[in-house]
Design an enzyme around this catalytic site. Structure first.
Site, PDB file in Angstrom:
ATOM      1  N   ASP A 321      12.059  28.802  19.710  1.00  0.00           N
ATOM      2  CA  ASP A 321      10.722  29.315  19.401  1.00  0.00           C
ATOM      3  C   ASP A 321       9.869  29.268  20.807  1.00  0.00           C
ATOM      4  O   ASP A 321       8.933  29.823  20.935  1.00  0.00           O
ATOM      5  CB  ASP A 321      10.042  28.459  18.545  1.00  0.00           C
ATOM      6  CG  ASP A 321      10.281  28.908  17.013  1.00  0.00           C
ATOM      7  OD1 ASP A 321      11.193  29.418  16.751  1.00  0.00           O
ATOM      8  OD2 ASP A 321       9.558  28.674  15.837  1.00  0.00           O
ATOM      9  N   HIS A 453      33.693  43.509  -8.753  1.00  0.00           N
ATOM     10  CA  HIS A 453      32.835  44.015  -9.827  1.00  0.00           C
ATOM     11  C   HIS A 453      32.937  43.040 -10.885  1.00  0.00           C
ATOM     12  O   HIS A 453      33.701  42.512 -11.397  1.00  0.00           O
ATOM     13  CB  HIS A 453      33.224  45.323 -10.361  1.00  0.00           C
ATOM     14  CG  HIS A 453      32.551  45.788 -11.547  1.00  0.00           C
ATOM     15  ND1 HIS A 453      31.426  46.184 -11.489  1.00  0.00           N
ATOM     16  CD2 HIS A 453      32.842  45.809 -13.018  1.00  0.00           C
ATOM     17  CE1 HIS A 453      30.707  46.819 -12.591  1.00  0.00           C
ATOM     18  NE2 HIS A 453      31.756  46.345 -13.624  1.00  0.00           N
TER      19      HIS A 453
HETATM   20  P1  FAD Z   1      11.423  23.419  16.510  1.00  0.00           P
HETATM   21  O1  FAD Z   1      12.072  23.429  15.127  1.00  0.00           O
HETATM   22  O2  FAD Z   1       9.919  23.644  16.441  1.00  0.00           O
HETATM   23  O3  FAD Z   1      11.651  21.959  16.950  1.00  0.00           O
HETATM   24  C1  FAD Z   1      11.173  21.427  18.108  1.00  0.00           C
HETATM   25  C2  FAD Z   1      11.474  19.984  18.104  1.00  0.00           C
HETATM   26  O4  FAD Z   1      10.944  19.561  19.449  1.00  0.00           O
HETATM   27  C3  FAD Z   1      10.369  19.310  17.228  1.00  0.00           C
HETATM   28  O5  FAD Z   1      11.043  18.124  16.544  1.00  0.00           O
HETATM   29  C4  FAD Z   1       9.171  18.547  18.152  1.00  0.00           C
HETATM   30  O6  FAD Z   1       8.514  17.819  17.484  1.00  0.00           O
HETATM   31  C5  FAD Z   1      10.285  18.431  19.244  1.00  0.00           C
HETATM   32  N1  FAD Z   1       9.251  18.383  20.619  1.00  0.00           N
HETATM   33  C6  FAD Z   1       8.168  19.060  21.218  1.00  0.00           C
HETATM   34  N2  FAD Z   1       7.975  18.912  22.439  1.00  0.00           N
HETATM   35  C7  FAD Z   1       8.848  17.586  22.585  1.00  0.00           C
HETATM   36  C8  FAD Z   1       8.605  16.887  23.826  1.00  0.00           C
HETATM   37  N3  FAD Z   1       8.108  16.910  24.919  1.00  0.00           N
HETATM   38  N4  FAD Z   1       9.715  15.684  23.724  1.00  0.00           N
HETATM   39  C9  FAD Z   1      10.524  15.446  22.471  1.00  0.00           C
HETATM   40  N5  FAD Z   1      10.446  16.354  21.483  1.00  0.00           N
HETATM   41  C10 FAD Z   1       9.744  17.333  21.693  1.00  0.00           C
HETATM   42  N6  FAD Z   1      13.038  30.274  10.210  1.00  0.00           N
HETATM   43  C11 FAD Z   1      14.201  30.660   9.608  1.00  0.00           C
HETATM   44  O7  FAD Z   1      14.986  31.188  10.443  1.00  0.00           O
HETATM   45  N7  FAD Z   1      14.438  30.670   8.187  1.00  0.00           N
HETATM   46  C12 FAD Z   1      13.365  30.049   7.287  1.00  0.00           C
HETATM   47  O8  FAD Z   1      13.242  30.272   6.096  1.00  0.00           O
HETATM   48  C13 FAD Z   1      12.073  29.528   7.855  1.00  0.00           C
HETATM   49  N8  FAD Z   1      11.154  29.024   7.287  1.00  0.00           N
HETATM   50  C14 FAD Z   1      10.140  28.574   7.891  1.00  0.00           C
HETATM   51  C15 FAD Z   1       9.073  28.242   7.309  1.00  0.00           C
HETATM   52  C16 FAD Z   1       7.846  27.786   7.587  1.00  0.00           C
HETATM   53  C17 FAD Z   1       6.799  26.992   6.684  1.00  0.00           C
HETATM   54  C18 FAD Z   1       7.778  27.420   9.327  1.00  0.00           C
HETATM   55  C19 FAD Z   1       6.637  26.767   9.699  1.00  0.00           C
HETATM   56  C20 FAD Z   1       8.820  28.142   9.976  1.00  0.00           C
HETATM   57  C21 FAD Z   1       9.713  28.655   9.334  1.00  0.00           C
HETATM   58  N9  FAD Z   1      11.008  29.002  10.158  1.00  0.00           N
HETATM   59  C22 FAD Z   1      12.318  29.481   9.477  1.00  0.00           C
HETATM   60  C23 FAD Z   1      11.010  29.097  11.590  1.00  0.00           C
HETATM   61  C24 FAD Z   1      11.659  28.036  12.006  1.00  0.00           C
HETATM   62  O9  FAD Z   1      11.254  26.905  11.541  1.00  0.00           O
HETATM   63  C25 FAD Z   1      11.594  28.101  13.522  1.00  0.00           C
HETATM   64  O10 FAD Z   1      12.127  29.329  14.075  1.00  0.00           O
HETATM   65  C26 FAD Z   1      12.757  26.670  14.030  1.00  0.00           C
HETATM   66  O11 FAD Z   1      12.306  25.708  13.724  1.00  0.00           O
HETATM   67  C27 FAD Z   1      12.681  26.920  15.762  1.00  0.00           C
HETATM   68  O12 FAD Z   1      13.635  25.980  16.171  1.00  0.00           O
HETATM   69  P2  FAD Z   1      13.389  25.128  17.600  1.00  0.00           P
HETATM   70  O13 FAD Z   1      14.591  24.295  17.684  1.00  0.00           O
HETATM   71  O14 FAD Z   1      13.059  26.201  18.412  1.00  0.00           O
HETATM   72  O15 FAD Z   1      12.016  24.490  17.421  1.00  0.00           O
END
Ligand code: FAD
Ligand code: NAI
Length: 474
Positions: A321, A453
Site C-alpha cells: 500500500d 455440472h
Molecule cells: P499493511 O497491511 O498496512 O501493514 C503495514 C504494517 O507495517 C502494519 O502492521 C504497520 O503497523 C506496520 N508499520 C508501519 N510503519 C512501521 C514502522 N515504521 N516500523 C514498524 N512497523 C511499521 N485487501 C484485499 O485484498 N482484500 C480485502 O478483502 C481487503 N479488505 C479490507 C478491508 C478493510 C476494512 C481495509 C481497511 C482494507 C482492506 N484491504 C483488503 C486492503 C488491505 O488491507 C491492504 O491492501 C493490505 O493490508 C496492504 O498490505 P501492506 O503489507 O502493504 O500494509
C-alpha cells in the site's frame, strides 16, 4: 552492537510478512520489524489486513450474512427459526478470535521459516559500506544492519476535512469493525469498497444505512453494466445510496450531524447515530525517518518506486500500500515475493493486468482486466458475452440467482481482455478468469473446457460461449 541481516523488512502486513518468509526460504538471513499492537499492548502481526481489514471485515460479513439468511432466506427451504436474535458482543468476540488465529499463524510461520521478528517502530538511521542501519523504537531500542531493506509500512485511513475521526461517532475502518451495538441510523461517507462492505454488515443487522458519495457516478471504476446491476440490487436490499453529495462538516455530539450540498447544489443536513468515513487510504511513511536518508516520495506521498519496486536508494525496496498501484493484500504479497526473489538474484513476476478485485457484498462483485469503458476509451475493438446466474442450475438450487458473468474478448484475436462478475461466489469464480488471462487464453479456450455440472463455474463457460453468440443454456 547491532545485529546483522541480509534483509530487514519494515512492516509485518501481507506485503512485509510474505516478503520476509520468501526471503528466508531463499536462505537470506531475514528480520521483520512491525509495530502493530492489540488494545492490550501485545504484538499482532499481519498489519491492516489481518487486524482491521480483510480478515475481520470478512468475519463480520459472514456473521451478518448468516443472520440475514436465518431471518429471510431459510423459510423458503422449509427451515423454521423462532426467536432469532443477534448477539453483537459474541459476533465481535468471534471476529477477534479469527484475527488472533491469523496473528498467531504468522508468528508460527516466522518461527518455522527462521524469520527474526522485532516488535517496535523501525526507522532509517543511515546507510554505509555494510548496508543500512535500522533503529527499532519501543523494542528495547535495538539496532539492526541490513544489506537490503524492504519497506512495507502500508496505509492509513484518509480523514474527511471537517469531520475528524473521534472513533466514537465518526468512525474509521478500525472502529467501524467494533461498533458495540447495532446503530439505528448509520451514515457512511464513500460508496467504495469499505463503504459497501461495512454498510452491508450493519444493514443486515438492522441499521438504516445511508451512503453518501461525492462522485456523480456509483462505482465508477467498475464495469458500467455491473455497477448498474449492483446499484439496483443494493438499493433493493435497503442501502440508500446518494451520489454527488459534498459533505461540508460532520459534528459529533449525542449523535452526528452531517452538513452537505446535494447533487443539485442544495444544502441540507442529516443526523446519524454513527458515521463511518471510508473515502480511501493514504500511504504510511510517518516514523520511517525517510528524510534522514533521502528516501524519495512521489507527489501523493507514496514511496517512489520503479516497476521492480526499487526506490531511489541502493538496496532499499518498497512494496504494498505504501507504493503506487491498487491497495490490495494480494498485490502487496505478489510484490513481496517478487522483491525477495530479486534480492536473491532470481526473477520476480508481478502482472498488474491480472490482479483481481473483489467486493465482498452479497452478491459479490469481482473483476479482472479491462472494463468496456476502458477499452472503448483506448479504441480497442472487442466482443462481449454475458450469462445470467438466473439460467444456472446450481445458482437456482442455492436460491441465489442475482447477477451475471460477463466476458470481454478482443474482436480480432478472441483473447480475453476482462471478466466481470456480480453474483454468488464471484470471489472464487474470478480465479478461473485470472488463470485464463495469465496464460493468454481466448474466450474459445474457456468455452472448450469441461466445467462440472451443476456448478456456478458453468456460468463462466456460458459467458465464453456467449462471446461467440452460442450459449447452450439460454
Ligand atoms: P499493511 O497491511 O498496512 O501493514 C503495514 C504494517 O507495517 C502494519 O502492521 C504497520 O503497523 C506496520 N508499520 C508501519 N510503519 C512501521 C514502522 N515504521 N516500523 C514498524 N512497523 C511499521 N485487501 C484485499 O485484498 N482484500 C480485502 O478483502 C481487503 N479488505 C479490507 C478491508 C478493510 C476494512 C481495509 C481497511 C482494507 C482492506 N484491504 C483488503 C486492503 C488491505 O488491507 C491492504 O491492501 C493490505 O493490508 C496492504 O498490505 P501492506 O503489507 O502493504 O500494509
Ligand atoms: P475506495 O477508494 O474504495 O472508496 C472511497 C470512495 O469514497 C470513493 O467512491 C470516493 O469517490 C469516495 N469519496 C472520496 N472522497 C469523498 C468525500 N469527500 N465525500 C464522499 N465520498 C468521497 O476506498 P475505501 O472504501 O476507503 O477503501 C480503501 C481501500 O482499501 C480500497 O481502495 C481497497 O484498495 C482496499 N479495500 C479492499 C477491499 C477488498 O478487496 N474487498 C475491502 C476494503 C478495502
Amino acid at each position: 552492537m547491532s545485529k546483522s541481516f541480509d534483509v530487514v523488512v519494515i512492516g509485518g502486513g501481507p506485503g512485509g510478512y510474505i516478503a520476509a518468509i520468501r526471503a528466508a526460504q531463499l536462505d537470506l538471513q531475514t528480520a521483520c520489524v512491525d509495530d502493530w499492537k492489540t488494545p492490550a499492548g501485545k504484538p499482532a502481526l499481519g498489519g491492516t489486513c489481518t487486524n482491521v481489514g480483510c480478515i475481520p471485515s470478512k468475519a463480520l460479513l459472514q456473521s451478518s450474512e448468516n443472520y440475514e439468511h436465518a431471518g429471510h432466506g431459510f423459510a423458503e427451504h422449509g427451515v423454521q427459526i423462532k426467536g432469532l436474535a443477534i448477539d453483537v458482543a459474541q459476533m465481535l468476540r468471534r471476529k477477534e478470535k479469527v484475527v488472533q488465529q491469523n496473528n498467531d499463524g504468522i508468528l508460527y510461520l516466522f518461527r518455522k521459516n527462521k524469520v527474526r521478528f522485532f516488535h517496535g517502530r523501525g526507522s532509517f538511521v543511515r546507510g554505509g559500506a555494510n548496508g543500512w542501519e535500522i533503529r527499532i523504537e519501543g523494542g528495547g531500542d535495538e539496532r539492526l544492519t541490513a544489506r537490503h531493506v524492504i519497506v512495507a509500512t502500508g496505509s492509513n485511513p484518509r480523514a474527511l476535512p471537517g469531520a475528524a475521526f473521534d472513533n466514537k461517532f465518526i468512525l474509521d475502518n478500525d472502529s467501524a469493525l467494533a461498533i458495540p451495538e447495532v446503530p439505528k441510523r448509520l451514515g457512511v461517507v464513500g460508496a467504495g469498497v469499505i463503504g459497501l462492505e461495512m454498510g452491508s454488515v450493519w444493514r443486515r443487522l438492522g441499521s438504516e444505512v445511508t451512503i453518501l458519495e461525492v462522485l456523480p457516478v456509483f462505482l465508477g471504476a467498475v464495469d458500467e453494466q455491473v455497477a448498474k446491476e449492483a446499484f439496483k440490487v443494493f438499493t433493493k436490499q435497503g442501502l440508500a445510496i446518494h451520489t454527488g453529495v459534498n459533505i461540508t462538516r460532520a459534528t459529533p455530539g449525542r449523535n452526528v450531524v452531517v452538513e452537505y450540498t446535494d447533487s443539485a447544489g442544495k444544502p441540507g443536513n442529516v443526523t446519524f447515530d454513527k458515521l463511518i468515513v471510508a473515502i480511501g487510504r493514504v500511504p504510511n511513511t510517518s516514523g520511517l525517518d525517510a528524510e534522514a536518508v533521502g528516501l524519495k516520495l512521489d507527489e501523493r506521498g507514496f514511496i517512489a518506486v520503479d516497476e521492480a519496486c526499487r526506490t531511489n536508494l541502493p538496496n532499499v525496496w518498497a512494496i504494498g500500500d505504501v507504493v503506487r498501484g491498487p491497495m490490495l493484500a494480494h498485490k502487496a504479497e505478489e510484490e513481496g515475493v517478487a522483491v525477495a526473489q530479486r534480492i536473491a538474484g532470481q526473477h520476480g513476476h508481478v502482472d498488474f493486468n491480472t490482479v483481481p478485485w473483489v467486493i465482498y457484498t452479497s452478491p459479490e462483485i469481482a473483476w479482472v482486466g479491462k472494463t468496456e469503458q476502458q477499452l472503448t476509451a483506448e479504441g480497442v475493438a472487442y466482443r462481449t458475452g454475458t450469462f445470467p446466474f438466473m439460467a444456472n442450475g446450481r445458482a437456482r438450487a442455492l436460491g441465489d440467482t442475482t447477477g451475471f458473468v460477463k466476458m470481454i474478448a478482443d474482436a480480432g484475436t478472441d483473447r480475453i481482455l476482462g471478466v466481470h462478475i456480480i453474483g454468488p461466489m464471484a470471489s472464487e469464480l474470478i480465479a478461473e478468469a485470472v488463470v485464463a488471462m495469465e496464460f493468454g487464453a481466448a474466450a474459445e479456450d474457456i468455452a472448450l473446457i469441461c466445467h462440472a455440472h451443476p456448478s456456478l463455474s458453468e456460468a463462466m463457460k456460458e459467458a465464453a460461449l456467449a462471446v461467440d453468440k452460442r450459449t447452450l443454456n439460454l
